[in-house]
Design an enzyme around this catalytic site. Structure first.
Site, PDB file in Angstrom:
ATOM      1  N   SER B  21       0.839  -1.206   0.000  1.00 38.79           N
ATOM      2  CA  SER B  21       0.000   0.000   0.000  1.00 38.79           C
ATOM      3  C   SER B  21       0.871   1.252   0.000  1.00 38.79           C
ATOM      4  O   SER B  21       0.611   2.200  -0.749  1.00 38.79           O
ATOM      5  CB  SER B  21      -0.899   0.021   1.246  1.00 38.79           C
ATOM      6  N   ARG B  44       0.730   7.990   5.729  1.00 41.05           N
ATOM      7  CA  ARG B  44      -0.156   7.208   6.584  1.00 41.05           C
ATOM      8  C   ARG B  44      -1.584   7.772   6.577  1.00 41.05           C
ATOM      9  O   ARG B  44      -2.561   7.019   6.699  1.00 41.05           O
ATOM     10  CB  ARG B  44       0.419   7.154   8.005  1.00 41.05           C
ATOM     11  N   HIS B  47      -3.039   6.495   3.453  1.00 44.49           N
ATOM     12  CA  HIS B  47      -3.301   5.067   3.672  1.00 44.49           C
ATOM     13  C   HIS B  47      -4.613   4.849   4.431  1.00 44.49           C
ATOM     14  O   HIS B  47      -5.361   3.911   4.150  1.00 44.49           O
ATOM     15  CB  HIS B  47      -2.122   4.468   4.460  1.00 44.49           C
TER      16      HIS B  47
END
Lengths: 215, 215
Positions: B21, B44, B47
């Site tokens: 990812s 992040r 994500h």
């Protein structure tokens, strides 16, 4: 604590903020393809994300709302894939019908078995839940592997959820898991694409439990 | 429970999913304005949201990352505006430095005082936190009123947070509260616009605590 006396009051009323937000959403969204019973879910998802694209990407099985309301009223368990969903959901309404919100991803036996099989805790906790609960509302906002496993168990006749709210977020398998969910002919709420997450699933679930109380 | 023996193993490894990812995010994001120490936070956040627009909308005070790392390492408390953030944050890393994650929005005295003053629990819990904790990392993903109150207390010299992660989501005052935050000259992480939320703030905080452990 003497925090009570040091500051002047501010009149900011939560109900007013929410009401104004909902009006703005309806106005900005304009025309949409959702039914009157689906729209409160979409509205609350947009409220939680400020993302109209995400709202518009939602897809409902035709029986989803009524099945969700019926499951909650029957006191069925809500099974969340992660703790954040359990923390965020309005549990009072669910408990008022005799149900509750459970999450098994950190159960010691689940963690042990996932390690043994070299697989995700999400898969193992889904297996465990399908054996623990008859029916149930599955609230999946994070783990595509949980959703894919649930879909497999449904197809194999080993699980019969009352409703699946399947909106995992992510780059690996999230969109694909939702594509698979949309092929099932059981009650589901999902969306197209990578977006989703705990706050989105909480919003959808809270919208349904509100309808279950009011309707 | 005999769920351990009924299914064949699936080899799905969480670390592989996350790694892949992160690679996809870096590739799809392409050029960006963030520094090497800011980028892991942006990565992040993307994500957790699958939303590049949200990632690109992030704004960092120049001292934000180092201040966050220093605050965590000093064992400062993380104060979350809602339970979902407390549930989602990787608490082990924070506790490893002697800190913890607290949320005061459901404290009985906060609820009582908010009712008395006809204001939000978020405002009152922010006031309470600034009097309970020296410094502290404020993690606000939901309540613009919490962020606005914190900004007011900072301006009045009544609060001196180690870091403010201020990314409330919403239609009423959320974007405006972040506009005000960006004017402060204290360490902050925020974004421009309406988007944000618990999962976003959790992602940012987890990125920083990872850096605090690794650096």
């Amino acid at each position: 604590m003497d925090f009570k006396t040091e500051f002047k009051p501010l009149t900011v009323q939560p109900q007013e903020i929410e009401g104004k937000s909902f009006e703005m959403i309806t106005e900005e969204l304009g025309e949409h393809p959702f039914t009157d019973e689906q729209y409160p879910v979409v509205q609350r998802v947009i409220h939680a994300s400020a993302d109209f694209e995400l709202g518009r990407s939602m897809v409902f099985h035709p029986d989803a709302i009524q099945a969700g309301i019926a499951a909650l009223r029957a006191g069925q368990t809500v099974i969340a894939d992660v703790q954040m969903i359990q923390a965020g959901v309005s549990k009072d309404r669910i408990r008022g019908f005799g149900g509750d919100v459970h999450v098994h991803i950190s159960d010691p036996d689940v963690m042990e078995e996932a390690k043994r099989l070299n697989t995700t805790r999400a898969i193992i906790s889904t297996r465990k839940a399908t054996q623990m609960y008859e029916g149930g509302i599955y609230a999946i906002g994070n783990a595509p592997t949980a959703l894919l496993e649930l879909i497999r168990l449904v197809k194999e006749g080993q699980a019969k959820p009352g409703l699946i709210i399947g909106m995992p977020v992510g780059f690996v398998s999230a969109a694909e898991s939702k594509d698979e969910l949309r092929k099932l002919d059981i009650p589901f709420i999902t969306n197209i694409g990578r977006k989703g997450g705990s706050t989105i699933v909480v919003a959808a679930l809270n919208a349904i439990s509100l309808m279950a109380v009011k309707a």
